[in-house]
Design an enzyme around this catalytic site. Structure first.
Site, PDB file in Angstrom:
ATOM      1  N   GLU A  38      -1.158  -0.679 -14.080  1.00  0.00           N
ATOM      2  CA  GLU A  38      -1.937  -1.873 -13.665  1.00  0.00           C
ATOM      3  C   GLU A  38      -1.995  -2.015 -12.393  1.00  0.00           C
TER       4      GLU A  38
ATOM      5  N   THR B   8      -8.086   5.192 -16.399  1.00  0.00           N
ATOM      6  CA  THR B   8      -7.219   5.950 -15.760  1.00  0.00           C
ATOM      7  C   THR B   8      -8.110   7.481 -16.106  1.00  0.00           C
TER       8      THR B   8
ATOM      9  N   GLY C   9      -3.304   3.160 -23.976  1.00  0.00           N
ATOM     10  CA  GLY C   9      -2.683   2.760 -25.118  1.00  0.00           C
ATOM     11  C   GLY C   9      -3.183   2.964 -26.324  1.00  0.00           C
TER      12      GLY C   9
HETATM   13  C1  LIG Z   1      -3.476  -8.149 -22.312  1.00  0.00           C
HETATM   14  C2  LIG Z   1      -2.383  -7.228 -21.788  1.00  0.00           C
HETATM   15  C3  LIG Z   1      -1.035  -8.006 -21.956  1.00  0.00           C
HETATM   16  C4  LIG Z   1      -0.223  -7.412 -20.930  1.00  0.00           C
HETATM   17  C5  LIG Z   1       0.995  -8.511 -21.212  1.00  0.00           C
HETATM   18  C6  LIG Z   1       2.334  -7.865 -21.037  1.00  0.00           C
HETATM   19  C7  LIG Z   1       2.797  -6.952 -22.216  1.00  0.00           C
HETATM   20  C8  LIG Z   1       3.243  -5.752 -21.981  1.00  0.00           C
HETATM   21  C9  LIG Z   1       3.528  -4.708 -23.230  1.00  0.00           C
HETATM   22  C10 LIG Z   1       2.819  -3.546 -23.211  1.00  0.00           C
HETATM   23  C11 LIG Z   1       1.379  -3.718 -22.745  1.00  0.00           C
HETATM   24  C12 LIG Z   1       1.187  -2.385 -21.860  1.00  0.00           C
HETATM   25  C13 LIG Z   1      -0.119  -2.491 -21.302  1.00  0.00           C
HETATM   26  C14 LIG Z   1      -0.250  -1.270 -20.448  1.00  0.00           C
HETATM   27  C15 LIG Z   1      -1.688  -1.316 -20.029  1.00  0.00           C
HETATM   28  C16 LIG Z   1      -1.895  -0.640 -18.690  1.00  0.00           C
HETATM   29  C17 LIG Z   1      -3.101  -0.377 -18.148  1.00  0.00           C
HETATM   30  C18 LIG Z   1      -3.528   0.069 -16.930  1.00  0.00           C
HETATM   31  O1  LIG Z   1      -2.903   0.519 -16.486  1.00  0.00           O
HETATM   32  S1  LIG Z   1      -5.334  -0.037 -16.792  1.00  0.00           S
HETATM   33  C19 LIG Z   1      -5.519   0.866 -15.360  1.00  0.00           C
HETATM   34  C20 LIG Z   1      -5.061   0.072 -14.137  1.00  0.00           C
HETATM   35  N1  LIG Z   1      -5.530   0.657 -12.745  1.00  0.00           N
HETATM   36  C21 LIG Z   1      -5.326   0.211 -11.655  1.00  0.00           C
HETATM   37  O2  LIG Z   1      -4.644  -0.924 -11.689  1.00  0.00           O
HETATM   38  C22 LIG Z   1      -5.724   0.915 -10.568  1.00  0.00           C
HETATM   39  C23 LIG Z   1      -5.316   0.352  -9.185  1.00  0.00           C
HETATM   40  N2  LIG Z   1      -6.286   0.578  -8.321  1.00  0.00           N
HETATM   41  C24 LIG Z   1      -6.961  -0.566  -7.786  1.00  0.00           C
HETATM   42  O3  LIG Z   1      -6.870  -1.642  -8.501  1.00  0.00           O
HETATM   43  C25 LIG Z   1      -8.283  -0.272  -6.648  1.00  0.00           C
HETATM   44  O4  LIG Z   1      -8.714   0.932  -6.738  1.00  0.00           O
HETATM   45  C26 LIG Z   1      -7.773  -0.633  -5.620  1.00  0.00           C
HETATM   46  C27 LIG Z   1      -6.513   0.124  -5.012  1.00  0.00           C
HETATM   47  C28 LIG Z   1      -7.424  -2.130  -5.356  1.00  0.00           C
HETATM   48  C29 LIG Z   1      -8.836   0.100  -4.405  1.00  0.00           C
HETATM   49  O5  LIG Z   1     -10.223  -0.441  -4.933  1.00  0.00           O
HETATM   50  P1  LIG Z   1     -11.368  -0.218  -4.159  1.00  0.00           P
HETATM   51  O6  LIG Z   1     -11.264   1.387  -3.565  1.00  0.00           O
HETATM   52  O7  LIG Z   1     -12.715  -0.177  -5.010  1.00  0.00           O
HETATM   53  O8  LIG Z   1     -11.315  -1.164  -3.026  1.00  0.00           O
HETATM   54  P2  LIG Z   1     -10.965  -1.073  -1.478  1.00  0.00           P
HETATM   55  O9  LIG Z   1     -12.267  -0.274  -0.704  1.00  0.00           O
HETATM   56  O10 LIG Z   1      -9.785  -0.493  -1.257  1.00  0.00           O
HETATM   57  O11 LIG Z   1     -11.351  -2.547  -1.294  1.00  0.00           O
HETATM   58  C30 LIG Z   1     -12.524  -3.322  -0.930  1.00  0.00           C
HETATM   59  C31 LIG Z   1     -12.414  -4.650  -1.152  1.00  0.00           C
HETATM   60  O12 LIG Z   1     -12.079  -5.084  -2.335  1.00  0.00           O
HETATM   61  C32 LIG Z   1     -11.053  -5.974  -2.358  1.00  0.00           C
HETATM   62  N3  LIG Z   1     -10.476  -5.771  -3.849  1.00  0.00           N
HETATM   63  C33 LIG Z   1      -9.922  -4.659  -4.636  1.00  0.00           C
HETATM   64  N4  LIG Z   1      -9.379  -5.242  -5.875  1.00  0.00           N
HETATM   65  C34 LIG Z   1      -9.865  -6.165  -5.886  1.00  0.00           C
HETATM   66  C35 LIG Z   1      -9.834  -7.068  -7.012  1.00  0.00           C
HETATM   67  N5  LIG Z   1      -9.243  -7.012  -8.300  1.00  0.00           N
HETATM   68  N6  LIG Z   1     -10.137  -8.482  -7.016  1.00  0.00           N
HETATM   69  C36 LIG Z   1     -10.439  -9.008  -5.690  1.00  0.00           C
HETATM   70  N7  LIG Z   1     -10.851  -8.076  -4.705  1.00  0.00           N
HETATM   71  C37 LIG Z   1     -10.310  -6.762  -4.700  1.00  0.00           C
HETATM   72  C38 LIG Z   1      -9.829  -5.280  -1.440  1.00  0.00           C
HETATM   73  O13 LIG Z   1      -8.813  -6.067  -1.443  1.00  0.00           O
HETATM   74  C39 LIG Z   1     -11.008  -5.128  -0.259  1.00  0.00           C
HETATM   75  O14 LIG Z   1     -11.230  -6.511   0.262  1.00  0.00           O
HETATM   76  P3  LIG Z   1     -11.652  -6.228   1.682  1.00  0.00           P
HETATM   77  O15 LIG Z   1     -10.012  -6.201   2.439  1.00  0.00           O
HETATM   78  O16 LIG Z   1     -12.401  -5.576   2.250  1.00  0.00           O
HETATM   79  O17 LIG Z   1     -11.870  -7.706   2.080  1.00  0.00           O
HETATM   80  C1  LIG Z   2       3.112   3.279 -19.962  1.00  0.00           C
HETATM   81  C2  LIG Z   2       1.841   3.421 -18.895  1.00  0.00           C
HETATM   82  C3  LIG Z   2       0.495   2.919 -19.856  1.00  0.00           C
HETATM   83  C4  LIG Z   2      -0.749   2.963 -19.224  1.00  0.00           C
HETATM   84  N1  LIG Z   2      -1.741   2.387 -19.724  1.00  0.00           N
HETATM   85  C5  LIG Z   2      -3.007   2.445 -19.331  1.00  0.00           C
HETATM   86  C6  LIG Z   2      -4.029   2.137 -20.137  1.00  0.00           C
HETATM   87  O1  LIG Z   2      -4.018   1.585 -21.041  1.00  0.00           O
HETATM   88  N2  LIG Z   2      -5.465   2.312 -19.438  1.00  0.00           N
HETATM   89  C7  LIG Z   2      -5.504   2.897 -18.302  1.00  0.00           C
HETATM   90  O2  LIG Z   2      -6.777   3.135 -18.018  1.00  0.00           O
HETATM   91  N3  LIG Z   2      -4.447   3.319 -17.562  1.00  0.00           N
HETATM   92  C8  LIG Z   2      -3.232   3.368 -18.108  1.00  0.00           C
HETATM   93  N4  LIG Z   2      -2.152   3.637 -17.227  1.00  0.00           N
HETATM   94  C9  LIG Z   2      -2.195   4.401 -16.129  1.00  0.00           C
HETATM   95  C10 LIG Z   2      -2.091   3.393 -15.106  1.00  0.00           C
HETATM   96  O3  LIG Z   2      -2.908   2.570 -14.599  1.00  0.00           O
HETATM   97  C11 LIG Z   2      -1.753   4.538 -13.703  1.00  0.00           C
HETATM   98  O4  LIG Z   2      -0.895   5.541 -13.946  1.00  0.00           O
HETATM   99  C12 LIG Z   2      -1.542   3.741 -12.470  1.00  0.00           C
HETATM  100  O5  LIG Z   2      -2.707   2.933 -12.271  1.00  0.00           O
HETATM  101  C13 LIG Z   2      -1.138   4.759 -11.271  1.00  0.00           C
HETATM  102  O6  LIG Z   2      -2.038   5.819 -10.997  1.00  0.00           O
HETATM  103  P1  LIG Z   2      -1.852   7.329 -10.899  1.00  0.00           P
HETATM  104  O7  LIG Z   2      -0.995   7.422 -12.147  1.00  0.00           O
HETATM  105  O8  LIG Z   2      -2.968   8.142 -11.211  1.00  0.00           O
HETATM  106  O9  LIG Z   2      -0.761   7.493  -9.880  1.00  0.00           O
HETATM  107  P2  LIG Z   2      -1.628   7.960  -8.467  1.00  0.00           P
HETATM  108  O10 LIG Z   2      -2.647   7.056  -8.015  1.00  0.00           O
HETATM  109  O11 LIG Z   2      -1.854   9.436  -8.505  1.00  0.00           O
HETATM  110  O12 LIG Z   2      -0.416   7.782  -7.414  1.00  0.00           O
HETATM  111  C14 LIG Z   2       0.925   8.648  -7.349  1.00  0.00           C
HETATM  112  C15 LIG Z   2       1.628   8.046  -5.861  1.00  0.00           C
HETATM  113  O13 LIG Z   2       0.845   8.298  -4.991  1.00  0.00           O
HETATM  114  C16 LIG Z   2       0.789   7.062  -4.225  1.00  0.00           C
HETATM  115  N5  LIG Z   2      -0.725   7.079  -3.518  1.00  0.00           N
HETATM  116  C17 LIG Z   2      -1.924   7.017  -4.255  1.00  0.00           C
HETATM  117  N6  LIG Z   2      -2.846   6.602  -3.561  1.00  0.00           N
HETATM  118  C18 LIG Z   2      -2.229   6.229  -2.258  1.00  0.00           C
HETATM  119  C19 LIG Z   2      -2.741   5.828  -1.200  1.00  0.00           C
HETATM  120  N7  LIG Z   2      -4.119   5.566  -0.893  1.00  0.00           N
HETATM  121  N8  LIG Z   2      -1.792   5.279   0.106  1.00  0.00           N
HETATM  122  C20 LIG Z   2      -0.448   5.436  -0.437  1.00  0.00           C
HETATM  123  N9  LIG Z   2      -0.039   5.925  -1.366  1.00  0.00           N
HETATM  124  C21 LIG Z   2      -0.942   6.287  -2.254  1.00  0.00           C
HETATM  125  C22 LIG Z   2       1.266   6.107  -5.185  1.00  0.00           C
HETATM  126  O14 LIG Z   2       1.811   5.003  -4.472  1.00  0.00           O
HETATM  127  C23 LIG Z   2       2.171   6.993  -6.005  1.00  0.00           C
HETATM  128  O15 LIG Z   2       3.455   6.808  -5.339  1.00  0.00           O
HETATM  129  C24 LIG Z   2      -0.719   3.620 -17.882  1.00  0.00           C
HETATM  130  C25 LIG Z   2       0.316   4.255 -17.277  1.00  0.00           C
HETATM  131  C26 LIG Z   2       1.358   4.105 -17.970  1.00  0.00           C
HETATM  132  C27 LIG Z   2       2.584   4.660 -17.189  1.00  0.00           C
END
Ligand SMILES: CCCCCCCC/C=C\CCCCC/C=C/C(=O)SCCNC(=O)CCNC(=O)[C@H](O)C(C)(C)COP(=O)(O)OP(=O)(O)OC[C@H]1O[C@@H](n2cnc3c(N)ncnc32)[C@H](O)[C@@H]1OP(=O)(O)O
Ligand SMILES: Cc1cc2nc3c(=O)[nH]c(=O)nc-3n(C[C@H](O)[C@H](O)[C@H](O)COP(=O)(O)OP(=O)(O)OC[C@H]3O[C@@H](n4cnc5c(N)ncnc54)[C@H](O)[C@@H]3O)c2cc1C
Length: 551
Positions: free
Chosen positions: A317, A34, A73
């Site tokens: 996530e 992110t 993190g």
């Molecule tokens: C080891 C950890 C243990 C955790 C245990 C719990 C313990 C908890 C305690 C503390 C831990 C805290 C940890 C916090 C850690 C946090 C980390 C993070 O947040 S990391 C960042 C995470 N970010 C995201 O999740 C971003 C979300 N966005 C997306 O995933 C993508 O951008 C998207 C919204 C899915 C869109 O992607 P994209 O634009 O590239 O694709 P599209 O054009 O929309 O879709 C194209 C086709 O691809 C398919 N697709 C998309 N994703 C996937 C996938 N993952 N796998 C398979 N296919 C995928 C999508 O459906 C489309 O398919 P078609 O419709 O075209 O067929």
């Molecule tokens: C405690 C915590 C720990 C984290 N740890 C990590 C980490 O270890 N590594 C890491 O890489 N990231 C981490 N993140 C980031 C996290 O993965 C992102 O915050 C999350 O994926 C959402 O992205 P954003 O914050 O940019 O929200 P945005 O994408 O800006 O979303 C803002 C709002 O807009 C809406 N929105 C966005 N796009 C669309 C769309 N296409 N259509 C409709 N609505 C939409 C969403 O639903 C949301 O309500 C962490 C976040 C938190 C809070």
């Protein structure tokens, strides 16, 4: 996320080098995807990794303020390595986002390496013991081998080679963590309901007849309504999490054999189950806090901490809305398969019987309610596709029509997920209790019925649209639900004790096993620094001068 990404995105040779160092904690890492400007839209990330064949290095850059990594993190002060997701450029062509292993601090001094800008993002709603950080690069070079090369490679001369069979293979760690988070939601909700149910058995308030003694608050129907759905949901999430883990393992095994056919279904399932389980857990933990009245607002109850921790899981996530929309994409494709008479994958197979155009006859048995949830999901999907097509016919592009239909798409995905969860909950209880005593079976069945009745009553509007349920059926279901709460009441404390959570894990003055709520609340209050002295300094500095008119 560092270690799972090393496992999922490295070649065997890279794993042999990095994994032992990470597992022995010779190095500590995090996952920085992110950025300040982009979280959801991964393709929009701005950090660049540009290959230089002269030096066989990648040059990492953060070209804008919004390209700074944000949130990872442990990034601020703890880690010395980092997986950085960046846009890969080679031979002047951008190949999209790829993961790289980047050393950000010296292994001896822990000083940031030259060209690396790293720091803490500041206080958050919760998670304040984690040093979530920011990270920027200024022409910072890393060796070519530090690109994680399982799914794509850059050869020494800069040639880009795609290896993966699936375009989204680099998103693998996210799918894995989403699967784990369903379990995390179940665990934390189990903690909250243990605290709230135990406390509600101790807490007495009001006397319905003025002569009698005060009732345990757990005896009130409204309290049971608040809390028993929490217990049932904790069970539902736990069983769905085990089921999802098996689906994940089977898919992983198939991918290892070169078969990616089941990945779209796993992605659709892990997306909606992560979304719904984290959202349900967060709102029900808050409900547990409400159920504890004012004492639930105390940090020493443990509930504010749990809520702050879990509400973040709804966002990280993959945000709730975004993940449901991913499931909706899969559902719309499934709808088109039904129309084309093509076979469906298991979790959407119910759709093949659902588009009859008639309302499903109402049947209030558990299986009948699950079929009603499926009819509701199918009905919502069908209405959504109609809206989508109407918008397309009006001349809008697919993307425009899709965007305007996203509220309905989310509704259909939520309904589908609820149907899947309900079905799994019931069938897993039946499978797991085949050899259980009749009493255990009875209690576990009472709980899944609470789940089914609760959600049927929450969705009466939808049921009226898509099934033949009548006003009197709803009235009858309401009475049955209220009766069920009374049947569960005598076992409620035993059921939460069965989560077997130690006091050290609950960390709550209200939820301890001994029930000494008031003694523990008072003991915790004594720890307030304000109780260390009889008169606080602020009296002399501010209050007294104000009271004497000298301010
Ligand atoms: C080891 C950890 C243990 C955790 C245990 C719990 C313990 C908890 C305690 C503390 C831990 C805290 C940890 C916090 C850690 C946090 C980390 C993070 O947040 S990391 C960042 C995470 N970010 C995201 O999740 C971003 C979300 N966005 C997306 O995933 C993508 O951008 C998207 C919204 C899915 C869109 O992607 P994209 O634009 O590239 O694709 P599209 O054009 O929309 O879709 C194209 C086709 O691809 C398919 N697709 C998309 N994703 C996937 C996938 N993952 N796998 C398979 N296919 C995928 C999508 O459906 C489309 O398919 P078609 O419709 O075209 O067929
Ligand atoms: C405690 C915590 C720990 C984290 N740890 C990590 C980490 O270890 N590594 C890491 O890489 N990231 C981490 N993140 C980031 C996290 O993965 C992102 O915050 C999350 O994926 C959402 O992205 P954003 O914050 O940019 O929200 P945005 O994408 O800006 O979303 C803002 C709002 O807009 C809406 N929105 C966005 N796009 C669309 C769309 N296409 N259509 C409709 N609505 C939409 C969403 O639903 C949301 O309500 C962490 C976040 C938190 C809070």
């Amino acid at each position: 996320m560092f270690v799972p990404t090393l496992m999922g995105q490295c070649t065997p040779e890279q794993q042999a080098y990095w994994l032992p160092r990470a597992l022995d904690m010779q190095i500590i890492g995090t996952y920085a995807q992110t950025e300040l400007g982009h979280g959801t839209f991964i393709r929009g990330l701005e950090t660049t990794a540009t290959y230089d064949p002269e030096t066989e290095t990648f040059v990492m850059n953060s070209p804008t303020l919004t390209s700074y990594k944000w949130w990872a993190g442990g990034l601020a002060k703890t880690v010395n390595y980092c997986i950085v997701v960046a846009q890969l450029y080679t031979k002047g062509v951008c190949h999209g986002t790829h993961p790289f292993i980047v050393q950000i601090r010296d292994e001896e001094t822990h000083m940031p390496r030259p060209g690396v800008k790293v720091g803490d993002i500041g206080p958050k709603l919760g998670f304040n013991t984690a040093d979530n950080g920011y990270l920027g690069f200024d022409n910072y070079r890393i060796p070519r081998d530090n690109m994680m090369m399982k799914n794509a490679q850059v050869l020494k001369d800069g040639t880009y080679v795609k290896v993966a069979r699936h375009g989204k293979a680099t998103y693998g760690t996210m799918v894995f963590v989403r699967v784990l988070l369903v379990n995390e939601a179940a665990f934390n909700l189990a903690k909250a309901c243990t605290i709230a149910v135990r406390y509600s058995a101790i807490r007495r308030q009001c006397s319905p007849d003025s002569e009698g003694s005060e009732l345990q608050v757990l005896d009130y129907s409204t309290q049971q309504h608040k809390l028993f759905i929490c217990i049932a949901t904790a069970h539902a999430l736990q069983l769905n999490s085990t089921w999802l883990w098996k689906t994940f393992s089977d898919t992983l095994a198939a991918i290892k054999q070169g078969n990616v056919d089941t990945l779209p279904e796993l992605h659709a399932l892990s997306s909606c189950l992560k979304a719904l389980s984290t959202a349900d857990a967060a709102s029900l933990i808050e409900q547990c806090r409400h159920a504890c009245g004012g004492h639930g607002y105390m940090m020493s109850s443990g509930l504010p901490y749990l809520y702050a921790f879990v509400t973040a899981t709804r966002t990280y996530e993959g945000d709730y809305t975004i993940l449901l929309l991913q499931t909706a994409r899969f559902l719309v494709k499934a709808y088109e398969q039904v129309e084309a008479g093509k076979p469906l994958t298991p979790t959407v197979s119910y759709l093949s019987q659902a588009f009859t155009g008639k309302k499903l006859p109402w049947d209030s048995s558990p299986d009948g309610i699950i079929r009603a949830f499926q009819a509701l999901a199918a009905g919502k999907l069908s209405s959504t596709v109609k809206s989508l097509r109407k918008r397309l016919e009006s001349g809008l592009s697919y993307e425009q029509a899709w965007e305007l239909s996203t509220i309905q798409l989310n509704g259909a995905a939520e309904a589908h997920c609820r149907a899947v969860m309900s079905q799994n909950y019931k069938s897993e209880i039946e499978r797991l209790t085949v050899n259980s005593s009749p009493n255990v079976k009875l209690v576990l069945q009472q709980l899944y019925k609470v789940y089914l009745y609760y959600w049927a009553l929450e969705r009466t509007g939808d049921l009226l649209l898509y099934t033949s349920i009548s006003e009197s059926d709803i009235f009858e279901l309401q009475l049955r639900y209220e009766g069920l709460l009374k049947e569960i009441r005598p076992n409620a404390v035993g059921i939460v004790d069965a989560f077997d959570l130690r006091d050290e894990v609950l960390h709550s003055a209200l939820g301890s096993y001994d029930g000494n709520v008031y003694e523990r609340l008072m003991a915790e209050a004594q720890k307030s620094p304000l109780n260390a002295e009889p008169v606080n300094q602020t009296f002399h500095t501010y209050l007294k001068p104000m009271m004497k008119g000298k301010l």
